[in-house]
Design a protein around this motif. Structure first.
Motif, PDB file in Angstrom:
ATOM      1  N   ARG A 152      27.644  52.932  34.640  1.00 11.90           N
ATOM      2  CA  ARG A 152      28.313  51.760  35.212  1.00 11.90           C
ATOM      3  C   ARG A 152      29.662  51.494  34.530  1.00 11.90           C
ATOM      4  N   ALA A 153      30.672  51.209  35.330  1.00 11.57           N
ATOM      5  CA  ALA A 153      31.995  50.883  34.772  1.00 11.57           C
ATOM      6  C   ALA A 153      31.906  49.615  33.939  1.00 11.57           C
ATOM      7  N   THR A 154      32.675  49.563  32.885  1.00 10.09           N
ATOM      8  CA  THR A 154      32.822  48.437  31.941  1.00 10.09           C
ATOM      9  C   THR A 154      31.581  48.193  31.082  1.00 10.09           C
ATOM     10  N   ALA A 155      30.564  49.047  31.180  1.00 14.37           N
ATOM     11  CA  ALA A 155      29.372  48.852  30.344  1.00 14.37           C
ATOM     12  C   ALA A 155      29.666  49.192  28.878  1.00 14.37           C
ATOM     13  N   TRP A 156      30.590  50.115  28.642  1.00 14.10           N
ATOM     14  CA  TRP A 156      31.007  50.443  27.277  1.00 14.10           C
ATOM     15  C   TRP A 156      32.498  50.153  27.141  1.00 14.10           C
ATOM     16  N   PRO A 157      32.946  49.810  25.958  1.00 20.22           N
ATOM     17  CA  PRO A 157      34.395  49.647  25.780  1.00 20.22           C
ATOM     18  C   PRO A 157      35.070  51.020  25.831  1.00 20.22           C
ATOM     19  N   PRO A 158      36.335  51.069  26.223  1.00 19.95           N
ATOM     20  CA  PRO A 158      37.000  52.372  26.247  1.00 19.95           C
ATOM     21  C   PRO A 158      37.129  52.948  24.838  1.00 19.95           C
ATOM     22  N   ALA A 159      36.880  54.238  24.695  1.00 14.67           N
ATOM     23  CA  ALA A 159      37.036  54.884  23.386  1.00 14.67           C
ATOM     24  C   ALA A 159      38.509  54.898  23.028  1.00 14.67           C
ATOM     25  N   GLU A 160      38.800  54.702  21.752  1.00 12.03           N
ATOM     26  CA  GLU A 160      40.207  54.745  21.326  1.00 12.03           C
ATOM     27  C   GLU A 160      40.311  55.402  19.966  1.00 12.03           C
ATOM     28  N   GLY A 161      41.500  55.502  19.478  1.00  7.15           N
ATOM     29  CA  GLY A 161      41.737  56.161  18.192  1.00  7.15           C
ATOM     30  C   GLY A 161      42.096  57.618  18.422  1.00  7.15           C
ATOM     31  N   SER A 241      40.541  44.588  52.432  1.00 11.27           N
ATOM     32  CA  SER A 241      39.806  45.259  51.349  1.00 11.27           C
ATOM     33  C   SER A 241      40.508  45.115  50.002  1.00 11.27           C
ATOM     34  N   ALA A 242      41.829  44.886  50.028  1.00 12.10           N
ATOM     35  CA  ALA A 242      42.571  44.728  48.768  1.00 12.10           C
ATOM     36  C   ALA A 242      42.089  43.507  47.980  1.00 12.10           C
ATOM     37  N   ARG A 243      41.376  42.604  48.654  1.00 15.49           N
ATOM     38  CA  ARG A 243      40.907  41.382  47.974  1.00 15.49           C
ATOM     39  C   ARG A 243      39.476  41.518  47.454  1.00 15.49           C
ATOM     40  N   GLN A 244      38.843  42.642  47.705  1.00 16.60           N
ATOM     41  CA  GLN A 244      37.422  42.784  47.336  1.00 16.60           C
ATOM     42  C   GLN A 244      37.244  43.138  45.865  1.00 16.60           C
ATOM     43  N   VAL A 245      36.408  42.352  45.205  1.00 16.31           N
ATOM     44  CA  VAL A 245      36.069  42.599  43.802  1.00 16.31           C
ATOM     45  C   VAL A 245      34.746  43.360  43.752  1.00 16.31           C
ATOM     46  N   GLY A 246      34.676  44.373  42.912  1.00 16.00           N
ATOM     47  CA  GLY A 246      33.378  45.035  42.730  1.00 16.00           C
ATOM     48  C   GLY A 246      33.468  46.534  42.661  1.00 16.00           C
ATOM     49  N   GLN A 247      32.303  47.095  42.631  1.00 19.40           N
ATOM     50  CA  GLN A 247      32.168  48.534  42.445  1.00 19.40           C
ATOM     51  C   GLN A 247      32.953  49.338  43.481  1.00 19.40           C
ATOM     52  N   SER A 248      32.870  48.940  44.749  1.00 20.36           N
ATOM     53  CA  SER A 248      33.624  49.677  45.766  1.00 20.36           C
ATOM     54  C   SER A 248      34.915  48.937  46.113  1.00 20.36           C
ATOM     55  N   GLY A 264      26.003  37.503  42.909  1.00 21.43           N
ATOM     56  CA  GLY A 264      26.092  38.231  41.639  1.00 21.43           C
ATOM     57  C   GLY A 264      25.336  39.549  41.674  1.00 21.43           C
ATOM     58  N   ALA A 265      25.401  40.225  42.824  1.00 22.65           N
ATOM     59  CA  ALA A 265      24.794  41.559  42.920  1.00 22.65           C
ATOM     60  C   ALA A 265      25.489  42.469  41.906  1.00 22.65           C
ATOM     61  N   LEU A 269      29.206  42.379  40.112  1.00 25.74           N
ATOM     62  CA  LEU A 269      29.392  42.166  38.667  1.00 25.74           C
ATOM     63  C   LEU A 269      30.187  43.301  38.040  1.00 25.74           C
ATOM     64  N   ALA A 270      29.987  44.520  38.560  1.00 26.74           N
ATOM     65  CA  ALA A 270      30.681  45.677  37.986  1.00 26.74           C
ATOM     66  C   ALA A 270      32.190  45.484  38.003  1.00 26.74           C
ATOM     67  N   GLY A 271      32.673  44.648  38.920  1.00 25.29           N
ATOM     68  CA  GLY A 271      34.117  44.484  39.048  1.00 25.29           C
ATOM     69  C   GLY A 271      34.683  43.273  38.356  1.00 25.29           C
ATOM     70  N   MET A 272      33.843  42.378  37.776  1.00 24.92           N
ATOM     71  CA  MET A 272      34.416  41.133  37.263  1.00 24.92           C
ATOM     72  C   MET A 272      33.820  40.625  35.956  1.00 24.92           C
ATOM     73  N   LYS A 273      32.809  41.308  35.449  1.00 22.66           N
ATOM     74  CA  LYS A 273      32.079  40.671  34.337  1.00 22.66           C
ATOM     75  C   LYS A 273      32.855  40.658  33.017  1.00 22.66           C
ATOM     76  N   THR A 274      33.990  41.342  32.974  1.00 18.58           N
ATOM     77  CA  THR A 274      34.783  41.274  31.745  1.00 18.58           C
ATOM     78  C   THR A 274      35.860  40.185  31.819  1.00 18.58           C
ATOM     79  N   CYS A 275      35.865  39.396  32.894  1.00 22.07           N
ATOM     80  CA  CYS A 275      36.857  38.315  33.010  1.00 22.07           C
ATOM     81  C   CYS A 275      36.676  37.319  31.857  1.00 22.07           C
ATOM     82  N   GLY A 276      37.766  36.671  31.493  1.00 22.60           N
ATOM     83  CA  GLY A 276      37.759  35.809  30.313  1.00 22.60           C
ATOM     84  C   GLY A 276      36.762  34.660  30.407  1.00 22.60           C
ATOM     85  N   THR A 277      36.945  33.804  31.398  1.00 18.84           N
ATOM     86  CA  THR A 277      36.030  32.674  31.597  1.00 18.84           C
ATOM     87  C   THR A 277      35.528  32.720  33.035  1.00 18.84           C
TER      88      THR A 277
END
Ligand SMILES: Cc1cc2nc3c(=O)[nH]c(=O)nc-3n(C[C@H](O)[C@H](O)[C@H](O)COP(=O)(O)OP(=O)(O)OC[C@H]3O[C@@H](n4cnc5c(N)ncnc54)[C@H](O)[C@@H]3O)c2cc1C
Length: 312
Positions: A152-161, A241-248, A264-265, A269-277
Protein backbone atom coordinates in the motif's frame (compact mmCIF):
# COMPACT_ATOMS: atom_id res chain seq x y z
CA UNK A 1 15.05 -12.15 4.49
CA UNK A 2 16.19 -11.21 1.00
CA UNK A 3 13.91 -8.74 -0.78
CA UNK A 4 13.57 -7.80 -4.44
CA UNK A 5 11.93 -4.41 -5.01
CA UNK A 6 10.53 -3.49 -8.40
CA UNK A 7 10.93 0.24 -9.11
CA UNK A 8 8.05 2.14 -10.66
CA UNK A 9 8.46 5.16 -12.88
CA UNK A 10 6.25 7.21 -15.10
CA UNK A 11 7.19 9.76 -17.76
CA UNK A 12 10.79 9.82 -16.68
CA UNK A 13 10.05 10.27 -12.96
CA UNK A 14 10.57 7.66 -10.26
CA UNK A 15 7.26 7.11 -8.45
CA UNK A 16 7.36 7.72 -4.67
CA UNK A 17 6.11 4.18 -3.98
CA UNK A 18 9.54 2.89 -5.03
CA UNK A 19 11.30 4.49 -2.05
CA UNK A 20 8.51 3.30 0.25
CA UNK A 21 9.03 -0.26 -1.01
CA UNK A 22 12.73 0.07 -0.21
CA UNK A 23 11.83 1.05 3.38
CA UNK A 24 9.55 -1.99 3.62
CA UNK A 25 12.33 -4.21 2.25
CA UNK A 26 14.86 -2.78 4.71
CA UNK A 27 12.55 -3.53 7.62
CA UNK A 28 12.93 -7.23 6.84
CA UNK A 29 16.61 -7.02 7.72
CA UNK A 30 18.08 -8.90 4.76
CA UNK A 31 19.74 -7.89 1.50
CA UNK A 32 17.76 -5.45 -0.68
CA UNK A 33 17.93 -5.59 -4.46
CA UNK A 34 16.09 -3.04 -6.58
CA UNK A 35 15.24 -3.75 -10.19
CA UNK A 36 14.82 -0.87 -12.61
CA UNK A 37 13.14 -1.80 -15.90
CA UNK A 38 13.40 1.06 -18.36
CA UNK A 39 14.59 2.17 -21.78
CA UNK A 40 17.46 3.94 -19.98
CA UNK A 41 17.71 2.35 -16.53
CA UNK A 42 20.73 4.52 -15.73
CA UNK A 43 18.45 7.56 -15.56
CA UNK A 44 16.87 6.10 -12.38
CA UNK A 45 19.80 4.41 -10.69
CA UNK A 46 20.85 7.50 -8.71
CA UNK A 47 17.31 7.99 -7.41
CA UNK A 48 17.04 4.41 -6.11
CA UNK A 49 20.59 4.31 -4.76
CA UNK A 50 19.54 5.09 -1.21
CA UNK A 51 20.78 3.81 2.11
CA UNK A 52 20.11 0.13 2.61
CA UNK A 53 20.02 -0.88 -1.06
CA UNK A 54 22.67 -3.49 -1.76
CA UNK A 55 22.36 -3.91 -5.48
CA UNK A 56 20.52 -2.25 -8.35
CA UNK A 57 19.57 -4.50 -11.23
CA UNK A 58 19.30 -2.48 -14.45
CA UNK A 59 17.12 -4.08 -17.08
CA UNK A 60 17.13 -2.28 -20.42
CA UNK A 61 13.95 -2.71 -22.46
CA UNK A 62 12.66 -1.20 -25.71
CA UNK A 63 10.02 1.10 -24.29
CA UNK A 64 10.13 3.24 -21.18
CA UNK A 65 6.40 2.97 -20.50
CA UNK A 66 5.11 0.17 -18.31
CA UNK A 67 4.02 -3.03 -20.09
CA UNK A 68 2.55 -5.98 -18.19
CA UNK A 69 4.21 -8.74 -20.17
CA UNK A 70 7.64 -7.14 -20.14
CA UNK A 71 7.60 -6.56 -16.37
CA UNK A 72 6.24 -10.02 -15.66
CA UNK A 73 8.89 -11.72 -17.74
CA UNK A 74 11.75 -9.59 -16.39
CA UNK A 75 10.75 -10.11 -12.75
CA UNK A 76 10.16 -13.81 -13.31
CA UNK A 77 13.67 -14.17 -14.72
CA UNK A 78 15.17 -12.19 -11.84
CA UNK A 79 13.36 -14.31 -9.27
CA UNK A 80 14.89 -17.41 -10.87
CA UNK A 81 18.36 -15.87 -10.91
CA UNK A 82 18.28 -14.07 -7.54
CA UNK A 83 16.04 -16.25 -5.36
CA UNK A 84 14.53 -13.48 -3.20
CA UNK A 85 12.39 -14.52 -0.23
CA UNK A 86 9.98 -11.70 -0.90
CA UNK A 87 9.19 -9.64 -4.00
CA UNK A 88 7.80 -6.18 -3.23
CA UNK A 89 5.66 -4.36 -5.78
CA UNK A 90 3.48 -1.29 -5.28
CA UNK A 91 -0.25 -1.80 -4.80
CA UNK A 92 -0.66 0.27 -7.94
CA UNK A 93 -2.52 -0.07 -11.20
CA UNK A 94 0.72 -1.16 -12.92
CA UNK A 95 1.72 -3.84 -10.46
CA UNK A 96 -1.84 -5.12 -10.08
CA UNK A 97 -1.57 -5.86 -13.78
CA UNK A 98 1.10 -8.51 -13.44
CA UNK A 99 1.85 -9.22 -9.74
CA UNK A 100 -0.98 -11.74 -9.20
CA UNK A 101 -0.21 -13.44 -12.53
CA UNK A 102 3.44 -13.71 -11.57
CA UNK A 103 2.61 -15.26 -8.19
CA UNK A 104 0.14 -17.68 -9.76
CA UNK A 105 2.58 -18.77 -12.46
CA UNK A 106 5.41 -19.33 -10.00
CA UNK A 107 3.18 -20.76 -7.27
CA UNK A 108 4.44 -18.28 -4.66
CA UNK A 109 2.55 -16.81 -1.73
CA UNK A 110 0.69 -13.58 -2.49
CA UNK A 111 -0.97 -10.73 -0.64
CA UNK A 112 -2.19 -7.34 -1.86
CA UNK A 113 -2.69 -4.00 -0.12
CA UNK A 114 -0.07 -4.89 2.48
CA UNK A 115 0.72 -2.21 5.07
CA UNK A 116 3.09 -4.07 7.43
CA UNK A 117 5.55 -6.95 7.14
CA UNK A 118 7.84 -8.77 9.51
CA UNK A 119 10.25 -11.67 9.61
CA UNK A 120 9.07 -13.97 12.39
CA UNK A 121 11.75 -16.58 12.98
CA UNK A 122 12.41 -16.85 9.27
CA UNK A 123 8.71 -16.87 8.31
CA UNK A 124 7.20 -13.92 6.48
CA UNK A 125 4.13 -12.32 8.03
CA UNK A 126 2.23 -9.57 6.19
CA UNK A 127 -0.65 -7.43 7.42
CA UNK A 128 -3.56 -6.20 5.33
CA UNK A 129 -7.13 -5.04 5.86
CA UNK A 130 -10.29 -6.96 5.23
CA UNK A 131 -14.00 -6.11 5.06
CA UNK A 132 -13.63 -2.54 3.83
CA UNK A 133 -10.83 -1.78 6.27
CA UNK A 134 -12.95 -2.68 9.30
CA UNK A 135 -10.61 -5.54 10.25
CA UNK A 136 -6.84 -5.86 9.99
CA UNK A 137 -5.44 -9.35 9.65
CA UNK A 138 -2.12 -11.13 9.42
CA UNK A 139 -1.29 -13.28 6.44
CA UNK A 140 1.19 -16.15 6.66
CA UNK A 141 2.45 -18.18 3.76
CA UNK A 142 2.80 -21.76 4.98
CA UNK A 143 4.25 -24.09 2.39
CA UNK A 144 5.71 -21.24 0.34
CA UNK A 145 9.35 -20.26 0.45
CA UNK A 146 8.61 -17.03 -1.35
CA UNK A 147 5.86 -14.40 -1.57
CA UNK A 148 4.90 -11.59 -3.91
CA UNK A 149 3.46 -8.65 -1.97
CA UNK A 150 1.66 -5.60 -3.35
CA UNK A 151 2.37 -2.85 -0.86
CA UNK A 152 0.00 0.00 0.00
CA UNK A 153 1.22 3.51 -0.86
CA UNK A 154 2.27 5.70 2.09
CA UNK A 155 2.39 2.72 4.49
CA UNK A 156 6.16 3.21 4.87
CA UNK A 157 8.10 6.46 4.80
CA UNK A 158 10.25 6.95 1.71
CA UNK A 159 13.78 5.59 2.14
CA UNK A 160 16.42 8.30 2.16
CA UNK A 161 20.10 8.81 2.74
CA UNK A 162 22.89 8.32 0.23
CA UNK A 163 23.44 4.71 -0.76
CA UNK A 164 26.38 2.80 -2.11
CA UNK A 165 24.69 0.05 -4.10
CA UNK A 166 26.44 -1.65 -6.98
CA UNK A 167 24.69 -1.55 -10.35
CA UNK A 168 24.43 -4.75 -12.38
CA UNK A 169 23.14 -4.77 -15.93
CA UNK A 170 20.82 -7.68 -16.53
CA UNK A 171 19.51 -8.62 -19.95
CA UNK A 172 16.15 -10.28 -20.27
CA UNK A 173 14.81 -12.24 -23.19
CA UNK A 174 12.77 -9.89 -25.41
CA UNK A 175 9.05 -10.38 -24.90
CA UNK A 176 6.27 -9.97 -27.40
CA UNK A 177 4.09 -7.61 -25.38
CA UNK A 178 0.37 -8.05 -25.85
CA UNK A 179 -0.30 -4.44 -24.91
CA UNK A 180 1.48 -1.32 -26.07
CA UNK A 181 1.33 2.10 -24.45
CA UNK A 182 -0.24 4.50 -26.94
CA UNK A 183 -0.56 7.90 -25.40
CA UNK A 184 -0.88 9.97 -22.23
CA UNK A 185 -4.19 11.70 -21.66
CA UNK A 186 -3.78 15.02 -19.90
CA UNK A 187 -6.18 16.08 -17.16
CA UNK A 188 -8.79 18.57 -18.27
CA UNK A 189 -7.19 21.94 -18.88
CA UNK A 190 -8.12 24.59 -16.39
CA UNK A 191 -8.83 22.18 -13.57
CA UNK A 192 -6.91 22.48 -10.34
CA UNK A 193 -4.12 20.31 -9.02
CA UNK A 194 -5.45 18.96 -5.73
CA UNK A 195 -2.06 17.46 -4.87
CA UNK A 196 -0.60 20.90 -4.16
CA UNK A 197 -3.56 22.34 -2.19
CA UNK A 198 -3.02 23.24 1.46
CA UNK A 199 -6.69 22.98 2.39
CA UNK A 200 -8.99 20.40 0.83
CA UNK A 201 -12.73 20.11 1.37
CA UNK A 202 -13.50 16.58 0.27
CA UNK A 203 -17.03 15.35 -0.35
CA UNK A 204 -18.37 11.85 -0.85
CA UNK A 205 -21.51 9.92 -1.57
CA UNK A 206 -22.97 11.32 1.64
CA UNK A 207 -23.85 14.54 -0.22
CA UNK A 208 -26.59 12.48 -1.82
CA UNK A 209 -27.24 14.26 -5.08
CA UNK A 210 -25.42 16.03 -7.88
CA UNK A 211 -27.61 19.09 -7.28
CA UNK A 212 -26.05 19.46 -3.82
CA UNK A 213 -22.54 19.83 -5.24
CA UNK A 214 -22.95 23.53 -5.93
CA UNK A 215 -23.39 24.18 -2.21
CA UNK A 216 -20.02 22.58 -1.47
CA UNK A 217 -18.29 24.29 -4.39
CA UNK A 218 -19.45 27.61 -2.92
CA UNK A 219 -18.49 26.60 0.60
CA UNK A 220 -15.01 25.54 -0.55
CA UNK A 221 -14.52 28.85 -2.31
CA UNK A 222 -15.72 30.83 0.71
CA UNK A 223 -13.39 28.90 3.02
CA UNK A 224 -10.41 29.18 0.68
CA UNK A 225 -10.39 25.41 0.23
CA UNK A 226 -10.05 23.31 -2.89
CA UNK A 227 -12.87 20.86 -3.52
CA UNK A 228 -11.94 17.19 -3.87
CA UNK A 229 -14.02 14.02 -3.71
CA UNK A 230 -14.26 10.26 -3.36
CA UNK A 231 -14.46 7.99 -6.34
CA UNK A 232 -18.23 7.41 -6.61
CA UNK A 233 -18.70 11.09 -7.47
CA UNK A 234 -16.26 10.73 -10.36
CA UNK A 235 -17.79 7.43 -11.48
CA UNK A 236 -21.21 9.12 -11.51
CA UNK A 237 -19.80 11.92 -13.68
CA UNK A 238 -20.46 14.58 -11.01
CA UNK A 239 -16.81 15.59 -10.63
CA UNK A 240 -13.77 15.35 -12.95
CA UNK A 241 -11.26 12.59 -12.23
CA UNK A 242 -8.60 15.22 -11.44
CA UNK A 243 -10.50 15.87 -8.19
CA UNK A 244 -10.56 12.25 -7.00
CA UNK A 245 -8.55 11.38 -3.91
CA UNK A 246 -7.41 7.80 -3.40
CA UNK A 247 -5.71 4.78 -4.71
CA UNK A 248 -6.99 5.17 -8.27
CA UNK A 249 -7.08 8.96 -7.94
CA UNK A 250 -4.60 11.44 -6.50
CA UNK A 251 -2.49 11.13 -3.37
CA UNK A 252 -2.87 14.38 -1.46
CA UNK A 253 -0.95 15.77 1.45
CA UNK A 254 -2.80 18.94 2.38
CA UNK A 255 -2.31 20.66 5.72
CA UNK A 256 -6.04 20.38 6.36
CA UNK A 257 -8.39 17.72 4.96
CA UNK A 258 -12.01 18.39 5.84
CA UNK A 259 -14.00 15.35 4.79
CA UNK A 260 -17.80 15.32 4.54
CA UNK A 261 -19.79 12.16 3.93
CA UNK A 262 -16.93 9.83 2.99
CA UNK A 263 -16.91 6.42 4.68
CA UNK A 264 -13.13 5.96 4.63
CA UNK A 265 -12.71 2.91 2.41
CA UNK A 266 -9.13 1.74 2.27
CA UNK A 267 -8.81 2.92 -1.32
CA UNK A 268 -9.76 6.42 -0.24
CA UNK A 269 -7.50 6.40 2.82
CA UNK A 270 -4.55 5.40 0.63
CA UNK A 271 -4.71 8.85 -0.94
CA UNK A 272 -5.14 11.12 2.09
CA UNK A 273 -4.11 9.60 5.38
CA UNK A 274 -0.84 11.51 5.54
CA UNK A 275 -2.64 14.89 5.48
CA UNK A 276 -1.70 17.18 8.35
CA UNK A 277 -5.05 17.58 10.11
CA UNK A 278 -7.96 15.40 9.10
CA UNK A 279 -11.43 16.50 10.19
CA UNK A 280 -14.26 14.08 9.43
CA UNK A 281 -18.02 14.55 9.48
CA UNK A 282 -20.15 11.46 9.14
CA UNK A 283 -23.49 10.29 10.52
CA UNK A 284 -22.12 6.78 11.06
CA UNK A 285 -20.03 6.63 14.26
CA UNK A 286 -18.46 3.38 12.99
CA UNK A 287 -17.25 4.93 9.72
CA UNK A 288 -13.62 3.97 9.04
CA UNK A 289 -12.75 7.59 8.29
CA UNK A 290 -12.80 8.22 12.05
CA UNK A 291 -9.86 5.81 12.43
CA UNK A 292 -7.57 8.29 10.66
CA UNK A 293 -9.30 11.56 11.58
CA UNK A 294 -7.65 13.85 14.12
CA UNK A 295 -11.03 15.48 14.78
CA UNK A 296 -14.42 14.00 14.07
CA UNK A 297 -18.07 14.89 14.34
CA UNK A 298 -20.87 12.34 14.19
CA UNK A 299 -23.24 14.74 12.53
CA UNK A 300 -25.25 15.51 9.44
CA UNK A 301 -22.90 17.08 6.91
CA UNK A 302 -25.59 19.50 5.69
CA UNK A 303 -26.04 20.88 9.20
CA UNK A 304 -22.27 21.28 9.56
CA UNK A 305 -22.07 22.94 6.14
CA UNK A 306 -24.83 25.35 7.14
CA UNK A 307 -22.93 26.36 10.29
CA UNK A 308 -19.71 26.81 8.30
CA UNK A 309 -21.52 28.95 5.74
CA UNK A 310 -22.50 31.32 8.56
CA UNK A 311 -18.84 31.72 9.50
CA UNK A 312 -17.54 32.58 6.02
C1 LIG B 1 -9.57 -0.89 -7.26
C2 LIG B 1 -10.36 0.16 -6.54
C3 LIG B 1 -9.88 1.45 -6.51
C4 LIG B 1 -10.60 2.44 -5.84
N1 LIG B 1 -10.10 3.70 -5.81
C5 LIG B 1 -10.74 4.64 -5.08
C6 LIG B 1 -10.18 5.95 -4.97
O1 LIG B 1 -9.15 6.29 -5.56
N2 LIG B 1 -10.84 6.85 -4.21
C7 LIG B 1 -12.01 6.54 -3.53
O2 LIG B 1 -12.56 7.42 -2.86
N3 LIG B 1 -12.55 5.32 -3.65
C8 LIG B 1 -11.95 4.37 -4.43
N4 LIG B 1 -12.51 3.15 -4.54
C9 LIG B 1 -13.88 2.95 -4.02
C10 LIG B 1 -13.92 2.68 -2.55
O3 LIG B 1 -13.82 1.30 -2.31
C11 LIG B 1 -15.27 3.17 -1.94
O4 LIG B 1 -16.32 2.54 -2.62
C12 LIG B 1 -15.45 4.67 -2.01
O5 LIG B 1 -14.32 5.35 -1.47
C13 LIG B 1 -16.69 5.05 -1.24
O6 LIG B 1 -16.92 6.42 -1.39
P1 LIG B 1 -17.73 7.23 -0.31
O7 LIG B 1 -17.06 7.09 1.01
O8 LIG B 1 -17.96 8.59 -0.86
O9 LIG B 1 -19.15 6.47 -0.32
P2 LIG B 1 -19.80 5.51 0.76
O10 LIG B 1 -18.91 4.39 1.11
O11 LIG B 1 -21.16 5.18 0.25
O12 LIG B 1 -19.91 6.41 2.06
C14 LIG B 1 -20.77 7.49 2.19
C15 LIG B 1 -20.66 7.96 3.64
O13 LIG B 1 -21.44 9.11 3.82
C16 LIG B 1 -22.04 9.03 5.10
N5 LIG B 1 -23.22 9.87 5.05
C17 LIG B 1 -24.38 9.67 4.36
N6 LIG B 1 -25.20 10.70 4.53
C18 LIG B 1 -24.59 11.58 5.37
C19 LIG B 1 -24.95 12.83 5.92
N7 LIG B 1 -26.11 13.42 5.62
N8 LIG B 1 -24.07 13.44 6.75
C20 LIG B 1 -22.86 12.88 7.04
N9 LIG B 1 -22.49 11.68 6.54
C21 LIG B 1 -23.33 11.05 5.71
C22 LIG B 1 -22.34 7.55 5.30
O14 LIG B 1 -22.44 7.25 6.67
C23 LIG B 1 -21.13 6.91 4.65
O15 LIG B 1 -20.09 6.69 5.60
C24 LIG B 1 -11.84 2.14 -5.21
C25 LIG B 1 -12.31 0.83 -5.24
C26 LIG B 1 -11.59 -0.14 -5.89
C27 LIG B 1 -12.12 -1.54 -5.90
Amino acid sequence: MKALVVAEHVRGELRPITLELISAARSLGGPVEVVVIAAEPSSFTDAVNVEGVDEILAVKVDHDEFENDVYQQAVEQLIAERSPDVVLLGFTVNSMGYGPALATKLGTGFASDVFAVRDENGELVAERSFYGAKVNGEVEFPGHDRAVLLVRATAWPPAEGAGSASVTEVSVEPTASRARHQDWVEVQAGDVDITTADFLLSVGRGIGDKENLEQFEELAEAMGATLSCSRPLVDAGWMPSARQVGQSGKTVNSKVYLVLGISGAVQHLAGMKTCGTIIAVNTDPEAAIFNVAHYGAVADLFEVAEELEKLY
